[in-house]
Design a protein around this motif. Structure first.
Motif, mmCIF file in Angstrom:
data_model
loop_
_atom_site.group_PDB
_atom_site.id
_atom_site.type_symbol
_atom_site.label_atom_id
_atom_site.label_comp_id
_atom_site.label_asym_id
_atom_site.label_seq_id
_atom_site.Cartn_x
_atom_site.Cartn_y
_atom_site.Cartn_z
ATOM 1 N N ASN A 11 0.801 -1.224 0.000
ATOM 2 C CA ASN A 11 0.000 0.000 0.000
ATOM 3 C C ASN A 11 0.834 1.273 0.000
ATOM 4 O OD1 ASN A 11 -2.455 -1.419 0.035
ATOM 5 N ND2 ASN A 11 -2.306 -1.670 2.245
ATOM 6 N N THR A 12 2.097 1.176 0.400
ATOM 7 C CA THR A 12 2.916 2.387 0.513
ATOM 8 C C THR A 12 4.012 2.490 -0.537
ATOM 9 O OG1 THR A 12 4.537 1.355 1.987
ATOM 10 C CG2 THR A 12 2.607 2.409 3.017
ATOM 11 N N GLY A 13 4.483 1.351 -1.032
ATOM 12 C CA GLY A 13 5.617 1.349 -1.945
ATOM 13 C C GLY A 13 6.949 1.530 -1.232
ATOM 14 N N LEU A 14 6.919 1.688 0.089
ATOM 15 C CA LEU A 14 8.150 1.857 0.866
ATOM 16 C C LEU A 14 8.758 0.497 1.178
ATOM 17 C CD1 LEU A 14 7.036 4.701 3.273
ATOM 18 C CD2 LEU A 14 8.427 4.895 1.208
ATOM 19 N N ARG A 15 10.078 0.480 1.277
ATOM 20 C CA ARG A 15 10.781 -0.782 1.508
ATOM 21 C C ARG A 15 11.161 -0.939 2.978
ATOM 22 N NH1 ARG A 15 15.251 -0.855 -2.942
ATOM 23 N NH2 ARG A 15 15.630 -2.935 -2.138
ATOM 24 N N THR A 16 11.196 -2.211 3.397
ATOM 25 C CA THR A 16 11.566 -2.585 4.757
ATOM 26 C C THR A 16 12.654 -3.644 4.692
ATOM 27 O OG1 THR A 16 9.325 -2.167 5.575
ATOM 28 C CG2 THR A 16 10.717 -3.600 6.914
ATOM 29 N N TRP A 17 13.687 -3.447 5.489
ATOM 30 C CA TRP A 17 14.762 -4.430 5.636
ATOM 31 C C TRP A 17 14.679 -4.984 7.045
ATOM 32 C CZ3 TRP A 17 15.000 -0.178 2.718
ATOM 33 C CH2 TRP A 17 15.576 -0.266 1.452
ATOM 34 N N LYS A 18 14.870 -6.300 7.174
ATOM 35 C CA LYS A 18 14.897 -6.917 8.496
ATOM 36 C C LYS A 18 16.146 -7.791 8.597
ATOM 37 C CE LYS A 18 12.401 -9.774 11.785
ATOM 38 N NZ LYS A 18 11.257 -10.643 12.007
ATOM 39 N N TRP A 19 16.945 -7.500 9.625
ATOM 40 C CA TRP A 19 18.132 -8.291 9.951
ATOM 41 C C TRP A 19 17.814 -9.052 11.224
ATOM 42 C CZ3 TRP A 19 20.981 -7.928 14.506
ATOM 43 C CH2 TRP A 19 22.182 -8.648 14.525
ATOM 44 N N SER A 20 18.128 -10.348 11.247
ATOM 45 C CA SER A 20 17.899 -11.116 12.477
ATOM 46 C C SER A 20 19.042 -12.114 12.688
ATOM 47 C CB SER A 20 16.549 -11.835 12.439
ATOM 48 O OG SER A 20 16.451 -12.672 11.321
ATOM 49 N N ARG A 27 14.561 -4.007 12.413
ATOM 50 C CA ARG A 27 13.681 -3.752 11.265
ATOM 51 C C ARG A 27 13.816 -2.286 10.901
ATOM 52 N NH1 ARG A 27 8.813 -6.125 9.272
ATOM 53 N NH2 ARG A 27 7.296 -4.540 8.707
ATOM 54 N N LEU A 28 14.109 -2.001 9.627
ATOM 55 C CA LEU A 28 14.293 -0.634 9.139
ATOM 56 C C LEU A 28 13.280 -0.359 8.031
ATOM 57 C CD1 LEU A 28 18.189 -0.735 8.884
ATOM 58 C CD2 LEU A 28 16.831 0.375 10.673
ATOM 59 N N VAL A 29 12.448 0.662 8.229
ATOM 60 C CA VAL A 29 11.396 1.006 7.278
ATOM 61 C C VAL A 29 11.668 2.409 6.732
ATOM 62 C CG1 VAL A 29 8.905 1.300 6.948
ATOM 63 C CG2 VAL A 29 9.754 -0.350 8.643
ATOM 64 N N GLN A 30 11.718 2.524 5.405
ATOM 65 C CA GLN A 30 11.935 3.834 4.790
ATOM 66 C C GLN A 30 10.871 4.830 5.257
ATOM 67 O OE1 GLN A 30 11.603 2.667 0.643
ATOM 68 N NE2 GLN A 30 13.793 3.055 0.332
ATOM 69 N N ARG A 31 11.313 6.070 5.446
ATOM 70 C CA ARG A 31 10.395 7.184 5.726
ATOM 71 C C ARG A 31 10.566 8.212 4.620
ATOM 72 N NH1 ARG A 31 7.990 8.438 10.491
ATOM 73 N NH2 ARG A 31 8.303 10.636 10.059
ATOM 74 N N LEU A 32 9.480 8.576 3.988
ATOM 75 C CA LEU A 32 9.540 9.624 2.972
ATOM 76 C C LEU A 32 9.983 10.935 3.603
ATOM 77 C CD1 LEU A 32 6.221 8.949 1.063
ATOM 78 C CD2 LEU A 32 8.536 8.562 0.207
ATOM 79 N N PRO A 33 10.738 11.741 2.884
ATOM 80 C CA PRO A 33 11.117 13.048 3.432
ATOM 81 C C PRO A 33 9.909 13.859 3.907
ATOM 82 C CG PRO A 33 12.472 12.569 1.530
ATOM 83 C CD PRO A 33 11.425 11.465 1.614
ATOM 84 N N LEU A 53 16.390 18.031 8.259
ATOM 85 C CA LEU A 53 16.088 16.733 8.859
ATOM 86 C C LEU A 53 15.451 15.794 7.839
ATOM 87 C CD1 LEU A 53 14.775 18.159 12.216
ATOM 88 C CD2 LEU A 53 16.637 16.500 12.044
ATOM 89 N N ALA A 54 14.488 16.308 7.087
ATOM 90 C CA ALA A 54 13.736 15.477 6.139
ATOM 91 C C ALA A 54 14.614 14.884 5.056
ATOM 92 C CB ALA A 54 12.611 16.297 5.513
ATOM 93 N N THR A 55 15.690 15.560 4.706
ATOM 94 C CA THR A 55 16.556 15.077 3.631
ATOM 95 C C THR A 55 17.831 14.446 4.192
ATOM 96 O OG1 THR A 55 17.495 17.304 3.373
ATOM 97 C CG2 THR A 55 15.645 16.700 1.930
ATOM 98 N N SER A 56 17.735 13.899 5.396
ATOM 99 C CA SER A 56 18.883 13.252 6.046
ATOM 100 C C SER A 56 18.740 11.743 6.145
ATOM 101 C CB SER A 56 19.090 13.843 7.443
ATOM 102 O OG SER A 56 19.476 15.187 7.354
ATOM 103 N N CYS A 57 17.760 11.159 5.474
ATOM 104 C CA CYS A 57 17.587 9.705 5.397
ATOM 105 C C CYS A 57 17.164 9.099 6.734
ATOM 106 C CB CYS A 57 18.854 9.028 4.874
ATOM 107 S SG CYS A 57 18.637 7.283 4.455
ATOM 108 N N PHE A 58 15.907 9.269 7.063
ATOM 109 C CA PHE A 58 15.320 8.689 8.266
ATOM 110 C C PHE A 58 14.713 7.328 7.945
ATOM 111 C CE2 PHE A 58 15.810 12.746 10.070
ATOM 112 C CZ PHE A 58 15.360 12.787 11.376
ATOM 113 N N PHE A 59 14.848 6.416 8.893
ATOM 114 C CA PHE A 59 14.164 5.126 8.831
ATOM 115 C C PHE A 59 13.412 4.932 10.137
ATOM 116 C CE2 PHE A 59 17.108 4.252 5.465
ATOM 117 C CZ PHE A 59 16.607 3.184 4.739
ATOM 118 N N GLY A 60 12.201 4.400 10.060
ATOM 119 C CA GLY A 60 11.539 3.896 11.242
ATOM 120 C C GLY A 60 12.255 2.610 11.618
ATOM 121 N N SER A 61 12.628 2.469 12.884
ATOM 122 C CA SER A 61 13.492 1.357 13.290
ATOM 123 C C SER A 61 12.937 0.666 14.524
ATOM 124 C CB SER A 61 14.901 1.883 13.591
ATOM 125 O OG SER A 61 15.388 2.599 12.483
#
Length: 176
Positions: A11-20, A27-33, A53-61
């Motif tokens: 639904n969002t087109g955003l990517r999520t990476w999960k390392w375990s 878990r790292l989820v892209q956040r749009l600027p 801040l918005a253009t500094s590459c934030f991820f929901g973690s």
């Protein structure tokens, strides 16, 4: 052996990476600027600081310790690797220092940002978890590898999450 998975939100087109690894996961989820920009402006940051801040590459973690061993991390030890160059992440202390002397940023805005970011240093017992935003200091759309370090039951563990990508300014319309 560590496992890494990548998903794209339908639904969002955003990517999520999960390392375990051994029950510990990140878990790292892209956040749009614009998500970050709106969030920090809602906290009271002026437009120029919000744009930075918005253009500094934030991820929901989200970090979880669903294993049986205690785990520690210090984000200051993690490295953002791009084109052979290693840089540190932008942690809570980075932003405190950056905005310390700005009279146009209220204490409540600074506190809101600080509490929104993943703690720089943290200890997790089995069953513990926490979430917050992590910041990588790159422009929208940039790709990088993340070299992380954790201490699992007193033993250092280093890993790489390859091919992370900061969210672009906009994403294609998601598939419905």
């Amino acid at each position: 052996m560590a496992e890494i998975t990548v998903e794209t939100g339908r639904n969002t087109g955003l990517r999520t990476w999960k390392w375990s690894h051994h029950g510990v996961s990140l878990r790292l989820v892209q956040r749009l600027p614009d998500q970050t920009r709106a969030y920090v402006m809602g906290k009271g940051f002026p437009r120029d600081a919000a744009d930075e801040l918005a253009t500094s590459c934030f991820f929901g973690s989200m970090f979880r310790n669903d294993g049986k061993l205690p785990m520690d991390f210090d984000l200051r030890e993690w490295k953002v690797v791009q084109n052979g160059k290693k840089n540190g992440m932008k942690v809570r202390e980075t932003w405190k220092q950056r905005y310390r002397e700005r009279d146009d940023i209220s204490d409540s805005a600074r506190i809101g940002l600080n509490w929104s970011l993943m703690p720089t240093v943290q200890h997790f017992e089995p069953g513990d978890y926490n979430w917050g935003m992590t910041v990588y200091g790159l422009p929208p759309g940039e790709k990088f590898d993340l070299h992380l370090k954790v201490v699992l039951d007193g033993k250092p563990l280093e890993a790489v999450i390859p091919g992370l990508q900061c969210a672009p300014e906009t994403v294609e319309k998601p598939v419905s």
